[in-house]
Write a protein that holds these residues in place. Structure first.
Motif, short mmCIF file in Angstrom:
data_model
loop_
_atom_site.label_atom_id
_atom_site.label_comp_id
_atom_site.label_asym_id
_atom_site.label_seq_id
_atom_site.Cartn_x
_atom_site.Cartn_y
_atom_site.Cartn_z
N HIS A 287 0.86 -1.19 0.00
CA HIS A 287 0.00 0.00 0.00
C HIS A 287 0.89 1.22 0.00
N ASP B 224 -1.29 -6.54 4.57
CA ASP B 224 -2.66 -6.06 4.64
C ASP B 224 -2.78 -4.97 5.71
N THR C 125 -5.38 3.87 10.33
CA THR C 125 -5.13 2.45 10.54
C THR C 125 -3.81 2.31 11.27
N SER D 148 -3.94 4.49 -3.20
CA SER D 148 -4.66 3.43 -3.90
C SER D 148 -5.75 2.85 -3.01
N PRO D 149 -6.60 2.02 -3.56
CA PRO D 149 -7.61 1.38 -2.70
C PRO D 149 -6.95 0.66 -1.53
N THR D 150 -7.56 0.77 -0.36
CA THR D 150 -6.99 0.17 0.85
C THR D 150 -7.55 -1.22 1.14
N GLU D 151 -8.66 -1.56 0.51
CA GLU D 151 -9.32 -2.86 0.74
C GLU D 151 -9.69 -3.03 2.21
N THR D 152 -10.08 -1.93 2.85
CA THR D 152 -10.53 -1.96 4.25
C THR D 152 -11.88 -1.28 4.35
N LYS D 153 -12.49 -1.43 5.49
CA LYS D 153 -13.72 -0.72 5.85
C LYS D 153 -13.58 -0.26 7.28
#
Length: 126
Positions: free
Chosen positions: A2, A18, A41, A96-101
């Motif tokens: 990331h 991740d 995060t 970029s997209p973090t692929e988290t919520k």
């Protein structure tokens, strides 16, 4: 991997692995630092590489925490408890997209009166 940076690009970072689910802090210090609430995060220090670290200005906001900003553009980037093995990284700084919520809200008793929290995530008063 990331990647992220400040607004002007003088400070950038790469994080291996991740990302943990972020939280949103609504305390008065985070609101003043970010202009709203601060979503971040927690990243193990061994997983982050910071380029342009000489352009990070640190503000000691309490006895146990300092906050990192780009000295050139003022972007809020880091929330650092030096006594811990992790560093909080601002979600808005990722390129970029973090692929988290978002996982939860903290210090909601201090949130601004101009917005409501309506996402049904857990809320901690303090």
């Amino acid at each position: 991997m990331h990647k992220g940076s400040c607004l002007c690009g003088a400070v950038s970072f790469e994080i291996e692995g991740d990302l943990r689910a972020p939280d949103a802090c609504h305390c008065s210090k985070c609101r003043k630092q970010s202009g709203h609430f601060f979503a971040s995060t927690d990243v193990p220090r061994r997983q982050i590489r910071i380029q342009g670290g000489e352009n990070v200005t640190w503000y000691q906001s309490s006895e146990t925490v300092r906050r990192g900003f780009c000295a050139i553009c003022g972007s809020s980037l880091f929330w650092d408890p030096p006594h811990r093995d992790w560093l909080s990284v601002a979600m808005g700084a990722f390129d970029s997209p973090t692929e988290t919520k978002l996982k939860m809200h903290t210090f909601v008793a201090d949130k601004g009166d101009y917005y409501d929290i309506t996402d049904n995530l857990p809320q901690n008063e303090q």
